[in-house]
Design a protein around this motif. Structure first.
Motif: not given
Length: 107
Positions: A84-103
Motif C-alpha cells: 500500500v505504501d508503494v502504491v501511495d508513493e506512486f500516486c504522490r509522484l504522479t499526481g494520481m489519487e486512490q479512491q478506496d483502500v479496503c482491507v
C-alpha cells in the motif's frame, strides 16, 4: 506520441440531457471510455505500480482489472502495508489519487 496527443490533447465533452445536449466542457484528466487505445494506456499505467509492489514487497500478489488494482497476501499485514505504501508513493509522484483502500481478511 503525436496521434495520442491529437486524441487526448483537448477533450471536449457534452452531457446528453432529456431536452437536448448540454454545453461543452473540457475534460482535463482521465482516459476515454470505449476507445481501443484506452485499454493499452490503462494496462501500461497500472503495470508500473504493480511491478514496483512486486519488487518492494515480495510475496504479495497483484491483480488488476480495468481500473481496479488489488494487493493480496497470506504472509503478513506488514507486507500488505508495504505494498500500500508503494502504491501511495506512486500516486504522490504522479499526481494520481486512490479512491478506496479496503482491507479484507479471508480465511
Amino acid at each position: 506520441m503525436t496521434p495520442l496527443r491529437g486524441i487526448y490533447g483537448v477533450l471536449v465533452r457534452r452531457f446528453k440531457l432529456p431536452l437536448g445536449v448540454g454545453d461543452e466542457f473540457e475534460v482535463t484528466n482521465g482516459i476515454l471510455q470505449g476507445c481501443p487505445i484506452s485499454v493499452i494506456l490503462i494496462n501500461a499505467l497500472l503495470s508500473i505500480p504493480m511491478k514496483a509492489v512486486k519488487a518492494e514487497a515480495p510475496g504479495l500478489l497483484t491483480e488488476s482489472y480495468a481500473d481496479d488494482a488489488n494487493l493480496m497476501t497470506r504472509i503478513s499485514e506488514a507486507a500488505l502495508q508495504k505494498g500500500v505504501d508503494v502504491v501511495d508513493e506512486f500516486c504522490r509522484l504522479t499526481g494520481m489519487e486512490q479512491q478506496d483502500v479496503c482491507v479484507h481478511d479471508r480465511p
